[in-house]
Scaffold this motif. Structure first.
Motif, PDB file in Angstrom:
ATOM      1  N   ILE A   8      32.508 -39.277 -30.077  1.00 40.56           N
ATOM      2  CA  ILE A   8      32.704 -40.726 -29.923  1.00 40.56           C
ATOM      3  C   ILE A   8      31.380 -41.453 -29.729  1.00 40.56           C
ATOM      4  CG2 ILE A   8      33.767 -42.512 -28.495  1.00 40.56           C
ATOM      5  CD1 ILE A   8      35.725 -40.932 -30.217  1.00 40.56           C
ATOM      6  N   ARG A   9      30.478 -40.823 -28.951  1.00 42.20           N
ATOM      7  CA  ARG A   9      29.190 -41.437 -28.599  1.00 42.20           C
ATOM      8  C   ARG A   9      29.417 -42.787 -27.916  1.00 42.20           C
ATOM      9  NH1 ARG A   9      25.976 -39.996 -34.231  1.00 42.20           N
ATOM     10  NH2 ARG A   9      26.538 -37.777 -34.229  1.00 42.20           N
ATOM     11  N   GLN A  10      28.683 -43.804 -28.317  1.00 42.32           N
ATOM     12  CA  GLN A  10      28.867 -45.109 -27.669  1.00 42.32           C
ATOM     13  C   GLN A  10      30.162 -45.756 -28.134  1.00 42.32           C
ATOM     14  OE1 GLN A  10      25.535 -48.031 -26.807  1.00 42.32           O
ATOM     15  NE2 GLN A  10      26.511 -49.067 -28.511  1.00 42.32           N
ATOM     16  N   LEU A  11      30.882 -46.340 -27.197  1.00 37.81           N
ATOM     17  CA  LEU A  11      32.179 -46.957 -27.489  1.00 37.81           C
ATOM     18  C   LEU A  11      32.107 -48.451 -27.190  1.00 37.81           C
ATOM     19  CD1 LEU A  11      35.236 -46.624 -28.163  1.00 37.81           C
ATOM     20  CD2 LEU A  11      35.600 -46.182 -25.724  1.00 37.81           C
ATOM     21  N   GLN A  12      32.597 -49.247 -28.121  1.00 40.67           N
ATOM     22  CA  GLN A  12      32.634 -50.698 -27.923  1.00 40.67           C
ATOM     23  C   GLN A  12      34.055 -51.203 -28.137  1.00 40.67           C
ATOM     24  OE1 GLN A  12      30.879 -53.800 -30.726  1.00 40.67           O
ATOM     25  NE2 GLN A  12      29.424 -53.937 -29.034  1.00 40.67           N
ATOM     26  N   THR A  62      30.835 -52.654 -23.874  1.00 37.67           N
ATOM     27  CA  THR A  62      30.216 -51.439 -24.371  1.00 37.67           C
ATOM     28  C   THR A  62      30.199 -50.372 -23.280  1.00 37.67           C
ATOM     29  OG1 THR A  62      28.806 -52.717 -25.881  1.00 37.67           O
ATOM     30  CG2 THR A  62      28.148 -50.451 -25.420  1.00 37.67           C
ATOM     31  N   LEU A 106      42.575 -44.797 -30.842  1.00 37.08           N
ATOM     32  CA  LEU A 106      41.505 -44.211 -30.032  1.00 37.08           C
ATOM     33  C   LEU A 106      42.046 -43.084 -29.162  1.00 37.08           C
ATOM     34  CD1 LEU A 106      38.544 -44.317 -29.123  1.00 37.08           C
ATOM     35  CD2 LEU A 106      39.228 -45.981 -27.384  1.00 37.08           C
ATOM     36  N   SER A 113      35.081 -49.790 -31.754  1.00 39.19           N
ATOM     37  CA  SER A 113      34.005 -49.245 -32.580  1.00 39.19           C
ATOM     38  C   SER A 113      33.383 -48.055 -31.869  1.00 39.19           C
ATOM     39  CB  SER A 113      32.945 -50.323 -32.833  1.00 39.19           C
ATOM     40  OG  SER A 113      31.835 -49.785 -33.523  1.00 39.19           O
ATOM     41  N   CYS A 114      33.232 -46.952 -32.600  1.00 34.75           N
ATOM     42  CA  CYS A 114      32.559 -45.772 -32.077  1.00 34.75           C
ATOM     43  C   CYS A 114      31.950 -45.015 -33.253  1.00 34.75           C
ATOM     44  CB  CYS A 114      33.522 -44.888 -31.282  1.00 34.75           C
ATOM     45  SG  CYS A 114      34.888 -44.216 -32.257  1.00 34.75           S
ATOM     46  N   GLY A 129      28.488 -43.263 -24.041  1.00 36.46           N
ATOM     47  CA  GLY A 129      29.240 -42.053 -24.345  1.00 36.46           C
ATOM     48  C   GLY A 129      29.423 -41.150 -23.139  1.00 36.46           C
ATOM     49  N   VAL A 174      32.510 -42.136 -21.003  1.00 38.55           N
ATOM     50  CA  VAL A 174      33.866 -42.100 -21.553  1.00 38.55           C
ATOM     51  C   VAL A 174      34.723 -41.006 -20.928  1.00 38.55           C
ATOM     52  CG1 VAL A 174      35.224 -41.764 -23.650  1.00 38.55           C
ATOM     53  CG2 VAL A 174      33.171 -43.195 -23.714  1.00 38.55           C
TER      54      VAL A 174
END
Length: 393
Positions: free
Chosen positions: A204-208, A226, A184, A277-278, A229, A232
């Motif tokens: 990346i948008r939403q990152l989990q 979560t 990452l 996850s992204c 984005g 971040v």
């Protein structure tokens, strides 16, 4: 152009394996004739046929997985990079494009793609090599990273075929928490560079982030965190101000946040970062789904621009480090994390042409064959394969 299928490395969920050098004797492995022979032998085992008059150990998969229908094709092909892939398929849909080079040589090959086409579904596997090391000892070919997208019954036969045919050691590849978080950070580093035209939030948008506690308690197996984005970049800025960031600003800021708000030390030996996850990738300790990166805008490219977009450069570095991890030579293969990462981004002789080709492939990534889509819907509805981890999201 839209008929060019997406590059097989992208958009599919793969289980990770590491493979010792494949022994094939004097006959070269990266050769069309040799690959055709192995495709025929694997097909016979999957169908439960006899091999040279000797009954094989496996009875085939058609009875075990009746909802797939009969096995129609089994192919082993050399696979090059994204540009070679696009050239090959452009010539298939446009025979007049004779100026395109469609033959992938053994020296240019990134590895081998194995495809299995059943009546109602298709599966594949990739045997990939270190792009910085294309030579192997005599009689061997080193393809240390194996990516497999197959249900369990088929996967067992395929992995056993690799073991027995090439006297190879094949084991699941288990990535460490340090490697997962470092991957990452690789994306963040390229996206935050002064030459980048892409933003962290857009790519990346939403990152989990998933934290697991396998050996700590039976009451709590994992915890999913979560991060929107838009938040971040704030983590990255805060991490750069921390004294113990050590080139990992997001990880340092995330660790400080978790410790302050949840009193949880993510660096504790019993805490593992098991999945990230992204929009660009999903990376777990045992599996991977990598999305095709956005290419650089050719119209603004000049001689001073890098050899690709920030996303492309991040994918290239990530791929190289993952292969090295499979060989056991990566910096996270041991507990000594102080070794400096050496940049291994390959250069491109034709930047503009490369970007145009990959843009075509990325557009095609959203298309699906109608026949396979119906089979996928039926598979998800009935749960016939019982192998949910290999169903793409």
């Amino acid at each position: 152009m839209a008929d060019v299928p997406p590059y097989p490395l992208y958009g599919r969920s793969y289980l990770l394996y590491r493979v010792s050098p494949l022994h094939h004797g004097d006959a070269p492995l990266l050769n069309d004739r040799t690959l055709t022979t192995h495709a025929k032998r694997l097909r016979e085992q999957l169908k439960g046929d006899n091999v040279r008059g000797v009954e094989v150990d496996f009875a085939g998969t058609e009875d075990a997985l009746p909802n797939l229908g009969p096995l129609q094709e089994c192919d082993w092909d050399m696979i090059g990079d994204e540009d070679a892939w696009i050239d090959r398929h452009r010539q298939l849909v446009d025979p007049e494009a004779s100026q395109l080079t469609t033959v992938v040589s053994a020296e240019q090959a990134r590895g081998i793609e194995v495809t299995l086409d059943y009546e109602k579904q298709s599966y594949n596997a990739l045997l990939l090599r270190d792009p910085t090391l294309t030579s192997s000892p005599g009689g061997f070919t080193s393809l240390p990273l194996l990516l497999v997208k197959m249900p369990l019954a088929i996967r067992d036969i395929f992995v056993n075929y690799i073991r027995t045919s090439f006297d190879a050691h094949v084991v699941p590849l288990r990535l460490s928490s340090a490697f997962v978080t470092s991957s990452l950070e690789t994306f963040f580093r390229h996206l935050s560079a002064s030459t980048s035209t892409q933003s962290v939030e857009d790519v990346i948008r939403q990152l989990q982030v998933q934290l697991s506690f396998h050996n700590a308690t039976t009451l709590l197996r994992h915890l999913d965190v979560t991060i929107a984005g838009r938040d971040v970049p704030g983590f990255l800025e805060r991490g750069k101000l921390l004294r113990d960031a050590k080139g990992r600003p997001f990880t340092a800021a995330f660790a400080a946040y978790m410790k302050k708000h949840l009193a949880l030390d993510i660096f504790h030996p019993k805490v593992q970062v098991s999945r990230i996850s992204c929009a660009s990738f999903v990376l777990a300790t045992d599996r991977l789904k990598l999305m095709a990166p956005d290419v650089a805008d050719v119209s603004i490219a000049d001689s001073d621009s890098p050899e690709g977009s920030a996303g492309e450069l991040a994918v290239q570095e990530f791929y190289t480090s993952l292969v090295k991890e499979a060989t056991g030579t990566g910096i996270f293969s041991s507990e000594d994390l102080t070794v400096n990462r050496r940049s291994s981004t390959p250069s491109s002789e034709s930047v503009s042409a490369s970007r145009r080709k990959r843009a075509v492939s990325n557009v095609a990534a959203g298309s699906r064959n109608a026949k396979r889509s119906k089979a996928r819907e039926k598979e998800n509805r009935d749960g016939a394969l019982g192998d949910e981890e290999m169903v793409d999201a």
